[in-house]
Scaffold this active site. Structure first.
Site, PDB file in Angstrom:
ATOM      1  N   CYS A 178       0.852  -1.185   0.000  1.00  0.00           N
ATOM      2  CA  CYS A 178       0.000   0.000   0.000  1.00  0.00           C
ATOM      3  C   CYS A 178       0.892   1.240   0.000  1.00  0.00           C
ATOM      4  O   CYS A 178       2.035   1.189   0.470  1.00  0.00           O
ATOM      5  CB  CYS A 178      -0.870  -0.040   1.263  1.00  0.00           C
ATOM      6  SG  CYS A 178      -1.887   1.423   1.552  1.00  0.00           S
ATOM      7  N   GLY A 179       0.388   2.336  -0.481  1.00  0.00           N
ATOM      8  CA  GLY A 179       1.132   3.583  -0.422  1.00  0.00           C
ATOM      9  C   GLY A 179       1.454   4.001   1.003  1.00  0.00           C
ATOM     10  O   GLY A 179       2.406   4.755   1.240  1.00  0.00           O
TER      11      GLY A 179
END
Length: 168
Positions: free
Chosen positions: A38-39
């Site tokens: 995920c970012g």
């Protein structure tokens, strides 16, 4: 739900060990739904730093992996534990993969998402949402994914909770 019931919620640690949220009774717990792709994944570093700084004061970070947002936690428990340990040096407790929303929502998240603070009640919006549970088992704060673990907002909330923690 009263806090004694919150403490009865079953958990399975990432190594397969069964326990309950009651393992953390008397501690301040920051519960975070996490994902490895995920970012926001770099927040693992900030979470580990918080844990290292405040664990002896009674803080527990509880990482709960979920694959419900764009398949950003595709691995199995061994993959997740290895990634977190090798990449970010994670030493805080982690659970097995869970659902944070929907029909199979983990019971802990059913309770956590009742806390309303500027975020959709009943829903986890994305990975790395954070919920703060005080030493009495009361949900006292909730932070969006965009709020960094070492932000003043989270650190102040943790310090406040630790200062009012019940004595053993």
């Amino acid at each position: 739900m009263d806090t004694s019931s919150l403490y009865e919620i079953p958990l399975t640690l990432i190594d397969g060990t069964p326990t309950t949220f009651g393992e953390f009774r008397g501690k301040t717990v920051l519960v975070v739904n996490v994902a490895s792709k995920c970012g926001f994944t770099p927040q693992y570093a900030g979470l580990e730093a918080l844990y290292a700084q405040y664990a002896t004061d009674g803080l527990v970070i509880l990482g709960m992996p979920s694959n419900q947002f764009m398949g950003q936690e595709p691995g199995n428990e061994d993959d997740i534990a290895s990634f977190c340990g090798l990449t970010y040096g994670v030493t805080f407790p982690m659970t097995s993969k869970i659902d944070v929303r929907g029909k199979d929502q983990h019971p802990l998240f059913t309770e956590l998402t009742k806390f309303k603070r500027g975020i959709l009640p009943g829903l986890v919006k994305w990975n790395f949402e954070k919920f703060l549970v005080n030493g009495d088992g009361k949900i006292v704060d909730r932070f969006a994914s965009t709020v960094e673990p070492q932000s003043t907002e989270i650190v102040d909330a943790i310090k406040k909770s630790l200062a009012t923690q019940p004595t053993a």
